[in-house]
Design an enzyme around this catalytic site. Structure first.
Site, PDB file in Angstrom:
ATOM      1  N   SER A 274      35.966  55.607  25.239  1.00 35.29           N
ATOM      2  CA  SER A 274      36.908  56.588  24.714  1.00 35.29           C
ATOM      3  C   SER A 274      38.351  56.171  25.013  1.00 35.29           C
ATOM      4  O   SER A 274      38.791  55.108  24.575  1.00 35.29           O
ATOM      5  CB  SER A 274      36.567  57.969  25.268  1.00 35.29           C
ATOM      6  OG  SER A 274      37.239  58.990  24.576  1.00 35.29           O
TER       7      SER A 274
ATOM      8  N   ASP B  86      30.547  61.927  16.075  1.00 38.17           N
ATOM      9  CA  ASP B  86      31.741  61.725  16.897  1.00 38.17           C
ATOM     10  C   ASP B  86      32.964  61.733  15.997  1.00 38.17           C
ATOM     11  O   ASP B  86      32.997  61.044  14.962  1.00 38.17           O
ATOM     12  CB  ASP B  86      31.633  60.376  17.625  1.00 38.17           C
ATOM     13  CG  ASP B  86      32.752  60.124  18.622  1.00 38.17           C
ATOM     14  OD1 ASP B  86      33.663  60.973  18.747  1.00 38.17           O
ATOM     15  OD2 ASP B  86      32.716  59.065  19.273  1.00 38.17           O
TER      16      ASP B  86
ATOM     17  N   HIS C 154      29.852  61.997  21.134  1.00 39.28           N
ATOM     18  CA  HIS C 154      30.872  61.397  21.984  1.00 39.28           C
ATOM     19  C   HIS C 154      30.568  61.728  23.454  1.00 39.28           C
ATOM     20  O   HIS C 154      30.213  62.852  23.789  1.00 39.28           O
ATOM     21  CB  HIS C 154      32.255  61.943  21.623  1.00 39.28           C
ATOM     22  CG  HIS C 154      33.357  61.196  22.289  1.00 39.28           C
ATOM     23  ND1 HIS C 154      33.903  60.055  21.758  1.00 39.28           N
ATOM     24  CD2 HIS C 154      34.001  61.416  23.466  1.00 39.28           C
ATOM     25  CE1 HIS C 154      34.843  59.605  22.573  1.00 39.28           C
ATOM     26  NE2 HIS C 154      34.917  60.409  23.621  1.00 39.28           N
TER      27      HIS C 154
END
Length: 310
Positions: free
Chosen positions: A157, A252, A282
């Site tokens: 991320s 996501d 995610h």
């Protein structure tokens, strides 16, 4: 496909708790929630013969790092790992299980970086800390028991965002040489209008509103979102970047930009392996109670072994 049943159980558990959404929390509240969540999602602690704390020189004082190795041997290949959390939450502690498992799967020394968080330390503080950590490890990795000639960067991320920028900087500056960039559902563009933001913008932990909350806290000025150090997809050159392994989740908001980054790298001649994990959301890498997380860590470990021993 439908959300993986093990991940759906986590979504159901989250819903049952009635916790306010991220964008309604303060950063300190969100940090506490993330640590609580990791305690639920992690599949126990992987015992390693070596886990230790160090401090590396940084631009605003020492940068804490945690070292992980599945061996007490010296001259291990090195992975500099940067945790996710939107540059606002997350820590060495929140990603302890992931780093333990990566060290075991890859047979390398993992150096997990505790970079400064926003909004207390807005952009580019996190990047500056990570850049300093990479430079020090590249020059002094042997002092940690590693082999800086076999060095990779990675993260998930926002951590993958930082890893991608470090890889771009290393190429532009002529070093250090990186064997691989491991990018797990990376943030690579400050654009909340991509189709995946609308298709998966609610109901899957990371929401469109949540990403807006992260950017609002990370950037002192919204105009900084166009900076390639925030949006590495907006860089003008990708040729010569290190090989990349890009791991993406199906449900996501970041799916589209992750695919776009992989395409940009491939178009520039960069070796890229792109892997999709059906039924995942995610943050799934840290959900090591689930089979998809363990598979992704295994895949990353194999790629790191190949890149770092070649």
């Amino acid at each position: 496909m439908a959300v993986h049943p093990e991940i759906q159980s986590i979504l159901d558990f989250i819903a049952s708790r009635g916790t306010p959404p991220l964008h309604e929390l303060s950063p300190p509240e969100a940090r506490i929630n993330m640590l609580k969540a990791r305690a639920v999602y992690a599949k126990g602690t992987v015992a390693l013969p070596r886990v230790e704390e160090r401090r590396l020189p940084g631009p605003a004082g020492p940068v804490p790092v945690r070292l992980y190795a599945a061996s007490t041997g010296l001259a291990l290949p090195i992975l500099l790992y940067l945790h996710g959390g939107g540059w606002v939450i997350g820590s060495i502690e929140s990603h302890d299980d992931v780093c333990r498992r990566l060290a075991q799967a890859a047979g390398c020394l993992v150096v997990s970086v505790e970079y400064r968080l926003a909004p207390e330390h807005p952009f580019p503080a996190a990047l500056d800390d990570c850049q300093a950590a990479l430079a020090w490890v590249a020059a002094h990795g042997a002092e940690l028991g590693g082999d800086p000639a076999r060095l990779a960067v990675g993260g998930d991320s926002a951590g993958a965002n930082l890893a991608a920028v470090l890889a771009q900087n290393a190429t532009a500056r002529g070093g250090p040489r990186l064997a691989l960039q491991l990018l797990v559902y990376p943030v690579v563009d400050n654009d909340l209008e991509r189709p995946s933001y609308h298709a998966h913008g609610t109901g899957y932990v990371l929401t469109r509103a949540g990403m807006a909350w992260f950017f609002d806290h990370y950037l002192a000025d919204p105009a900084q979102g166009a900076d390639p150090r925030v949006s590495p997809l907006r860089a003008t050159r990708f040729a010569g970047l290190p090989p990349a392994l890009v791991l993406l989740a199906e449900y996501d908001v970041l799916l589209d930009e992750g695919e776009a980054y992989a395409r940009a790298l491939k178009a520039a001649g960069v070796p890229v392996t792109l892997k999709h994990y059906p039924g995942t959301i995610h943050g799934f890498l840290g959900m090591t109670v689930t089979a998809p997380a363990r598979q992704a860590i295994s895949d990353a470990g194999e790629a790191l072994k190949t890149a770092l021993t070649g």
